[in-house]
Write a protein that holds these residues in place. Structure first.
Motif, short mmCIF file in Angstrom:
data_model
loop_
_atom_site.label_atom_id
_atom_site.label_comp_id
_atom_site.label_asym_id
_atom_site.label_seq_id
_atom_site.Cartn_x
_atom_site.Cartn_y
_atom_site.Cartn_z
N LEU A 298 -6.81 30.09 -22.60
CA LEU A 298 -6.70 29.00 -21.64
C LEU A 298 -5.27 28.44 -21.59
O LEU A 298 -4.76 28.15 -20.51
CB LEU A 298 -7.69 27.89 -21.98
CG LEU A 298 -7.73 26.71 -20.99
CD1 LEU A 298 -8.08 27.19 -19.59
CD2 LEU A 298 -8.72 25.65 -21.45
N THR A 299 -4.64 28.30 -22.75
CA THR A 299 -3.29 27.73 -22.79
C THR A 299 -2.20 28.78 -22.57
O THR A 299 -1.09 28.45 -22.17
CB THR A 299 -3.06 27.03 -24.15
OG1 THR A 299 -4.11 26.08 -24.37
CG2 THR A 299 -1.73 26.28 -24.19
N SER A 300 -2.52 30.03 -22.83
CA SER A 300 -1.53 31.10 -22.68
C SER A 300 -1.00 31.16 -21.25
O SER A 300 -1.77 31.27 -20.29
CB SER A 300 -2.15 32.45 -23.04
OG SER A 300 -1.30 33.51 -22.65
N PRO A 301 0.34 31.11 -21.06
CA PRO A 301 0.90 31.17 -19.72
C PRO A 301 0.90 32.56 -19.10
O PRO A 301 1.08 32.72 -17.90
CB PRO A 301 2.34 30.67 -19.93
CG PRO A 301 2.66 31.02 -21.34
CD PRO A 301 1.36 30.89 -22.10
N SER A 302 0.68 33.59 -19.91
CA SER A 302 0.70 34.97 -19.40
C SER A 302 -0.67 35.61 -19.30
O SER A 302 -0.87 36.56 -18.53
CB SER A 302 1.60 35.85 -20.29
OG SER A 302 1.25 35.73 -21.65
N SER B 287 11.88 20.26 -24.48
CA SER B 287 12.44 21.10 -23.41
C SER B 287 12.54 22.55 -23.86
O SER B 287 12.38 23.48 -23.06
CB SER B 287 13.82 20.57 -23.00
OG SER B 287 14.71 20.54 -24.12
N GLU B 288 12.78 22.77 -25.15
CA GLU B 288 12.88 24.13 -25.69
C GLU B 288 11.56 24.89 -25.51
O GLU B 288 11.55 26.03 -25.02
CB GLU B 288 13.24 24.07 -27.18
CG GLU B 288 13.25 25.42 -27.86
CD GLU B 288 13.38 25.33 -29.37
OE1 GLU B 288 13.30 26.39 -30.03
OE2 GLU B 288 13.54 24.21 -29.90
N ILE B 289 10.45 24.26 -25.88
CA ILE B 289 9.15 24.91 -25.75
C ILE B 289 8.75 25.03 -24.28
O ILE B 289 8.16 26.04 -23.87
CB ILE B 289 8.08 24.14 -26.54
CG1 ILE B 289 8.46 24.11 -28.04
CG2 ILE B 289 6.72 24.79 -26.37
CD1 ILE B 289 8.63 25.48 -28.67
N SER B 290 9.08 24.03 -23.49
CA SER B 290 8.78 24.09 -22.06
C SER B 290 9.47 25.28 -21.41
O SER B 290 8.88 25.98 -20.57
CB SER B 290 9.20 22.79 -21.37
OG SER B 290 8.45 21.69 -21.86
N ASN B 291 10.72 25.53 -21.80
CA ASN B 291 11.45 26.68 -21.26
C ASN B 291 10.81 28.00 -21.68
O ASN B 291 10.73 28.95 -20.90
CB ASN B 291 12.91 26.64 -21.73
CG ASN B 291 13.72 25.56 -21.03
OD1 ASN B 291 13.40 25.18 -19.90
ND2 ASN B 291 14.75 25.06 -21.69
N LEU B 292 10.35 28.05 -22.94
CA LEU B 292 9.68 29.27 -23.41
C LEU B 292 8.39 29.54 -22.64
O LEU B 292 8.08 30.69 -22.31
CB LEU B 292 9.37 29.15 -24.91
CG LEU B 292 10.56 29.24 -25.88
CD1 LEU B 292 10.09 29.05 -27.32
CD2 LEU B 292 11.27 30.58 -25.74
N TYR B 293 7.66 28.49 -22.33
CA TYR B 293 6.43 28.65 -21.56
C TYR B 293 6.73 29.16 -20.15
O TYR B 293 6.00 30.01 -19.61
CB TYR B 293 5.64 27.34 -21.50
CG TYR B 293 4.60 27.23 -22.58
CD1 TYR B 293 3.26 27.42 -22.32
CD2 TYR B 293 4.97 26.95 -23.91
CE1 TYR B 293 2.30 27.34 -23.32
CE2 TYR B 293 4.03 26.86 -24.92
CZ TYR B 293 2.69 27.05 -24.61
OH TYR B 293 1.74 26.99 -25.62
N ARG B 294 7.79 28.64 -19.55
CA ARG B 294 8.16 29.12 -18.21
C ARG B 294 8.57 30.59 -18.25
O ARG B 294 8.22 31.38 -17.36
CB ARG B 294 9.28 28.25 -17.64
CG ARG B 294 8.81 26.90 -17.12
CD ARG B 294 9.89 26.20 -16.33
NE ARG B 294 10.97 25.73 -17.18
CZ ARG B 294 11.00 24.52 -17.74
NH1 ARG B 294 10.01 23.67 -17.51
NH2 ARG B 294 12.01 24.16 -18.50
N GLN B 295 9.31 30.96 -19.29
CA GLN B 295 9.71 32.37 -19.44
C GLN B 295 8.49 33.27 -19.63
O GLN B 295 8.40 34.35 -19.06
CB GLN B 295 10.65 32.52 -20.64
CG GLN B 295 12.03 31.90 -20.45
CD GLN B 295 12.89 32.08 -21.70
OE1 GLN B 295 12.92 33.13 -22.31
NE2 GLN B 295 13.57 31.01 -22.08
N ALA B 296 7.54 32.81 -20.44
CA ALA B 296 6.34 33.61 -20.72
C ALA B 296 5.50 33.80 -19.46
O ALA B 296 4.91 34.86 -19.27
CB ALA B 296 5.51 32.93 -21.82
#
Length: 354
Positions: A94-98, A174-183
């Protein structure tokens, strides 16, 4: 999720077969695969997902044997037909962005209508505390076996967060938010379709397993139910539209939402199970659909045994402040998430008992 899967497994009107899990663990076996969050050495190739479920010949034999038995018992006015059903109850999807994109491609490649999706939700602050407890129990378990070193190169010096407060700030940084967007950009539909056509494997990078930034980066993000559910519906609705257009049928990409308190109310849980099972039956081919719907209507054997599975109830090594203190420290955040969820429920006409 664990309780719902237990109830689903006990539905008597279906021959329910659990998924295969690579990792032998009492909380994972007979419940979830962990496939699309990278637990199979990072391989998340959509066409390999089917290896986590019973073989086609198992399903075929199940359907054939029950039909034969039903015809034999028909003379005695006894209904025995049971439709084949399997599931994957992985809460981390559910939380996984990919994961939504990978699941969508798995069904598109197989030429199948998307699965019946269920999201189990709960009070946002309680969810955050539960996940903090679960992960710290896992860390304590690892340390009991002598695993003290953290992969600093992969997760950074700030991981694991030392307190619940640190974890919530870390997960919203912001670091984790960027990683989620990348994923979320890793496996877009066009790229997945091309990879499937060229028979290429899909590998989830280490930094994105199971979630970008690590398990404890999910503190807070797991509570963003409206964002996570909407992501799935956006991806699945497009897939459903294309499938239905090609196959001249009607369906929906909506997620079925089950509030955790409803698991303790037999009438609400039973009604939810009936709805989900009906959706599962309507995914079948036209020749089978009517047969199983009639059998299900006659049996209606969805009575539930009110025995929910409790997790994360044991004390852990890391100190946890009372939930009132946690709530006061991040009152605005949890209030906003709770209000978002409440509005989401109102729009969908969902009952949440308190």
């Amino acid at each position: 999720t664990t309780s719902f899967c237990e109830h689903l497994s006990n539905v008597q009107s279906f021959d329910v077969r659990p998924p295969f899990c690579l990792w032998a663990h009492p909380e994972l076996d007979h419940k979830e695969t962990f496939y699309f969050v990278g637990h199979y050495l990072g391989d998340v190739t959509p066409r390999y997902y089917r290896m986590c479920f019973p073989l086609k010949i198992t399903k075929w034999w199940c359907n054939i044997s029950y039909r034969m038995k039903d015809r034999i018992l028909w003379l005695k006015n006894t209904q025995s037909i049971k439709s084949f059903l399997t599931f994957d109850g992985c809460a981390q999807y559910l939380t996984s962005p990919s994961a939504p994109y990978l699941i969508s491609e798995a069904y598109r490649e197989a030429g199948e209508l998307p699965p019946v999706l269920v999201a189990c939700v709960r009070d946002t602050k309680e969810q955050a505390l539960s996940w903090w407890t679960y992960e710290n129990n896992a860390i304590a378990w690892g340390e009991s076996m002598g695993l003290y070193q953290t992969n600093v190169k992969l997760r950074g010096k700030a991981y694991p967060p030392k307190s619940f407060d640190d974890a919530l700030k870390f997960g919203r940084s912001s670091e984790i938010s960027n990683l989620y967007r990348q994923a979320e950009r890793l496996f877009q539909p066009a790229c997945l379709k091309e990879a499937t056509a060229m028979n290429q494997r899909c590998i989830l990078p280490d930094w994105a397993m199971s979630w970008p930034g690590g398990q404890l980066a999910g503190i807070g993000r797991n509570s963003e139910y409206t964002v996570n559910i909407s992501r799935y519906e956006k991806v699945m609705t497009k897939l459903v539209y294309n499938y239905c257009l090609e196959n001249e049928m009607e369906s929906s990409g909506k997620v079925n939402i089950l509030p955790l308190p409803n698991l303790s109310k037999s009438s609400l849980l039973q009604g939810f199970l009936v709805d989900v099972i009906n959706q599962a039956i309507t995914r079948k081919h036209e020749k089978e659909k009517h047969y199983y719907l009639e059998a299900f209507k006659k049996s209606r054997s969805t009575e539930v045994r009110m025995k929910n599975v409790k997790r994360n109830s044991n004390p852990i090594a890391a100190a946890i402040p009372p939930i009132e203190i946690i709530y006061d420290s991040h009152r605005r955040y949890f209030q906003d998430k709770t209000e978002e969820l409440r509005q989401f429920f109102v729009e969908r006409g969902i009952t949440w008992i308190s």
